[in-house]
Design an enzyme around this catalytic site. Sequence first.
Site, mmCIF file in Angstrom:
data_model
loop_
_atom_site.group_PDB
_atom_site.id
_atom_site.type_symbol
_atom_site.label_atom_id
_atom_site.label_comp_id
_atom_site.label_asym_id
_atom_site.label_seq_id
_atom_site.Cartn_x
_atom_site.Cartn_y
_atom_site.Cartn_z
ATOM 1 N N LEU A 103 53.470 -14.415 -8.613
ATOM 2 C CA LEU A 103 53.995 -13.989 -7.298
ATOM 3 C C LEU A 103 53.428 -12.984 -6.560
ATOM 4 O O LEU A 103 53.243 -11.686 -7.251
ATOM 5 C CB LEU A 103 55.494 -13.703 -7.102
ATOM 6 C CG LEU A 103 56.032 -13.771 -5.745
ATOM 7 C CD1 LEU A 103 55.849 -15.055 -4.986
ATOM 8 C CD2 LEU A 103 57.426 -13.083 -5.453
ATOM 9 N N HIS A 163 59.324 -22.170 -6.387
ATOM 10 C CA HIS A 163 59.743 -20.636 -6.494
ATOM 11 C C HIS A 163 61.367 -20.559 -6.710
ATOM 12 O O HIS A 163 61.730 -19.388 -7.045
ATOM 13 C CB HIS A 163 59.227 -19.911 -5.446
ATOM 14 C CG HIS A 163 59.707 -18.507 -5.518
ATOM 15 N ND1 HIS A 163 59.276 -17.456 -6.075
ATOM 16 C CD2 HIS A 163 60.385 -17.950 -4.479
ATOM 17 C CE1 HIS A 163 59.825 -16.317 -5.668
ATOM 18 N NE2 HIS A 163 60.533 -16.488 -4.782
ATOM 19 N N GLU A 190 71.361 -17.980 -9.270
ATOM 20 C CA GLU A 190 70.627 -18.864 -8.891
ATOM 21 C C GLU A 190 70.758 -20.272 -9.505
ATOM 22 O O GLU A 190 70.413 -21.326 -8.967
ATOM 23 C CB GLU A 190 68.664 -18.520 -9.265
ATOM 24 C CG GLU A 190 67.930 -19.715 -8.719
ATOM 25 C CD GLU A 190 66.579 -19.119 -8.913
ATOM 26 O OE1 GLU A 190 66.199 -18.243 -9.280
ATOM 27 O OE2 GLU A 190 65.706 -20.292 -8.778
#
Length: 575
Positions: free
Chosen positions: A252, A354, A378
Amino acid sequence: MRYTLKVRWMETITHDIIIVGAGIAGLRAAIAAAEISNKIDVSILSKVHPIRSHSVCAQGGTAATLREGDSYNLHAWDTVKGSDFLADQNVAEFFVKQAPKEVITLEHWGCPWSRTPDGKINQRPFGGHSFPRACFAADMTGLHEMHTLYGRAVMQENITFYNEWFATSIIIQNNISKGLTAIELKTGEMHALRAKAIIMATGGCERIYAFTTFSHTATGDGMTIAYRAGVPLKDMEFIQFHPTGLVPSGVLITEGARGEGGYLINADGERFMKRYAPEKMELAPRDIIARAETTEIQEGRGLDGPYGPYIALDLRHLGEEKIKERLPLIHDVAIKLGGVNPVEEPIPIKPAAHYSMGGIHANIRTETPASGLYAAGEGACLSIHGANRLGTNSTSDCLVFGFVAGEEAAKYALSKDSRELPQDKILAEERRVFDQVLGSEGDERVSVLRDEMRRIMNDKVWIFRREDELQSALKEIRQLKKRFKSVKIEDEGRSFNTGLVAALQLDFTLDLAEVTIISALARTESRGAHSRLDYPKRDDENWLKHTLAYHTKEGPRLEYIPVTITKWPPSARAY
Ligand SMILES: Cc1cc2nc3c(=O)[nH]c(=O)nc-3n(C[C@H](O)[C@H](O)[C@H](O)COP(=O)(O)OP(=O)(O)OC[C@H]3O[C@@H](n4cnc5c(N)ncnc54)[C@H](O)[C@@H]3O)c2cc1C
């Protein structure tokens, strides 16, 4: 059969609460639960050392309303609009009010936030946020948050760590969660653990894709474990593609680079975002920028490179001093992994998988439909992020709902008696892992199947989706699931058998790939990160609802539940 199972009495480990996952969500949950009462016996289990959880990679910041000019209402509205109106608005409203408390709590525990000249916590702009509300610690926010949380957690005498323990299943009976099975990687032994409450905080599943910003550990194990135990997965069609994955590795480059003023440039040297989001430009939400970059590349305006066409992220005008002060990690990563010095040259980037907006179905209190089972971080879907998450809202989500999960699980555990584990389920799991997977005599290789799955997902279930490609992807993933039954693990040993772990993770991801495709096929509209070329418009009349996928022998069965709207009826989404 190479390994013969010896059915034997298995010693059961008992705790009040077991947390699976030691990222930001899991650690925050453990501390919250442990602080409720020193009588509560909390344990936290992680397949890697906690500090190797993907959370340490979070770069750009943690969103919180801290300053005059910003407001809870504005943060909630930005989140709801960013979500393309799929977020549950009651959850978003609660979330934004709790986020500042969490940032301040971390401050009190010693998190080294970057500062303004007068010593306040600094904040930077981020995509889709109408106010600079990303609190950051240079571009290593997650690393510092994780060290702060880990330091705090190890101080608690009532938290036991099981590092490098790999959970393989949870045991739910009569809709009550009772415990789980896990392999202690050092010995290769499977253990049964029982608890009154379990919190799943196992992170995302980006490794179903080939080109991703995520660690190799992001295989969504907890999602599949819950799904197979009967808990539905929610909104799995929504995968976020980040606009700036470094070419060729996918590592990233934080959105903070654009927050600090970086430009996105095509082969003509043009800041093309003016054609897609004229107001927000490079700070539009990620779904919009990822589509814009893909369109530029598809229409021939990408730059040519040895790894195919790409887009340039230009930071040169920020100057060396600012780049090194605000983006030291990006500076190093660009040089070491991208071969360019961002002070002198633009960085080659393109969209990369992502974030998993979907996850284990849970409500605002992090409760799943199974009694005593909670989900946060998440790997959970509450849902705050709806069809598209805003940058920096995830670490805040992990902190806020990690805390909630810890408190809720503690209250639950204090009010319940201990539970017995059904031995037949444990033995069945031992047979699955050791006889069927480790003992399989086939000739398929895990790495081959894994690469094929990732290629299929990258080619056919990427940013722009179409019915024929999704159908073909589904067929191919189902073939891989069949081939998995003949997988052969070269390592026959027990201690740190990474071949076995890779096989179990592949097995989990194949289910998630299937659920993602089935959910994406069904959703005949475009919303947030789910973009159907054959259904290019958002369709609120038919699709303002969450997808729930239930595990059945024949494959996922879908149901739908309404989105909670409090203040903001869906409207056009322009930036
Ligand atoms: C490079 C990068 C940068 C990012 N930057 C930002 C940012 O600036 N701001 C932001 O808000 N978000 C950011 N994100 C997203 C954010 O970091 C993640 O969404 C968040 O950290 C996830 O935390 P988590 O606690 O849910 O799970 P994770 O940190 O992914 O941890 C998962 C845990 O579960 C454990 N686990 C998983 N499976 C098993 C199993 N079978 N058995 C035992 N343990 C298991 C793992 O060992 C690990 O401890 C970024 C993500 C990446 C990849």
